[in-house]
Write an enzyme that holds these catalytic residues in place. Structure first.
Site, PDB file in Angstrom:
ATOM      1  N   TYR A  20     -13.507 -42.213  85.847  1.00  0.00           N
ATOM      2  CA  TYR A  20     -11.977 -41.897  85.373  1.00  0.00           C
ATOM      3  C   TYR A  20     -12.124 -40.299  85.293  1.00  0.00           C
ATOM      4  CZ  TYR A  20     -12.460 -46.792  83.998  1.00  0.00           C
ATOM      5  OH  TYR A  20     -12.603 -48.135  83.979  1.00  0.00           O
ATOM      6  N   SER A  21     -10.815 -40.042  85.612  1.00  0.00           N
ATOM      7  CA  SER A  21     -10.383 -38.711  85.491  1.00  0.00           C
ATOM      8  C   SER A  21     -11.205 -37.703  86.410  1.00  0.00           C
ATOM      9  CB  SER A  21     -10.558 -38.001  84.136  1.00  0.00           C
ATOM     10  OG  SER A  21      -9.842 -38.730  83.119  1.00  0.00           O
ATOM     11  N   MET A  22     -11.552 -38.336  87.600  1.00  0.00           N
ATOM     12  CA  MET A  22     -12.239 -37.384  88.216  1.00  0.00           C
ATOM     13  C   MET A  22     -11.392 -36.496  89.335  1.00  0.00           C
ATOM     14  SD  MET A  22     -15.223 -38.033  88.135  1.00  0.00           S
ATOM     15  CE  MET A  22     -15.899 -36.961  89.233  1.00  0.00           C
TER      16      MET A  22
END
Length: 168
Positions: free
Chosen positions: A61-63
């Protein structure tokens, strides 16, 4: 492979596992197309006792955040970006920012900057609690999701413009 780097990385991972900062990790360090270090440590599934392998699939997530930060730092090094630049210079809806303070809408003390975005201190929210800012952010996410499979999905630019208009 660089055995010194490999040993240092093994020690870092072992310490992080001992401190329970993570369940496991897979690390690959490359430079100029050559592998300097590759290792796996810990568990993909601690309860099942399944260890991490080089082909373990992760939910990430949030990469885009670290990738965007690296791109920003490259632009900074080249002198093409200043961290103190107000976001409104790129996304106009961030001008004239408002903030909720003690239940009242007030003018922001200063504009949101590129540094604020990279430092995660912009005041933007995820819409996961019950303030007015969170409610409006939730509405924006809902709109984006509704339009995702339509003829006019929300563009990143449109999302950013709408997010910039939400009081912090």
């Amino acid at each position: 492979m660089n055995s010194d780097l490999q040993q240092r990385m093994e020690a870092v991972l072992a310490d992080a596992l001992d401190q329970q900062e993570m369940s496991g990790a897979s690390v690959l360090v490359m430079k100029d197309g050559k592998t300097l270090c590759r290792l796996e440590a810990g568990y993909a599934d601690r309860k099942a006792g399944r260890k991490i392998k080089c082909d373990t699939i992760y939910r990430l997530y949030s990469m885009t955040k670290p990738i965007t930060a690296v791109a920003a730092m490259i632009l900074l090094e080249r002198g093409e970006l200043c961290l103190q630049t107000p976001v409104y210079e790129y996304i106009p809806s961030f001008s004239g920012g408002k903030v909720w303070r003690d239940g009242r809408l007030e003018e922001a003390i200063r504009p949101v900057t590129i540094h604020d975005l990279l430092n995660m201190t912009s005041g933007l929210s995820y819409g996961d609690s019950d303030t007015e800012t969170e409610r409006r952010t939730r509405e924006l996410f809902c709109e984006m999701e509704r339009r995702l499979i339509t003829e006019s999905p929300m563009t990143t630019r449109e999302f950013a413009e709408k997010a910039g208009a939400i009081p912090l």
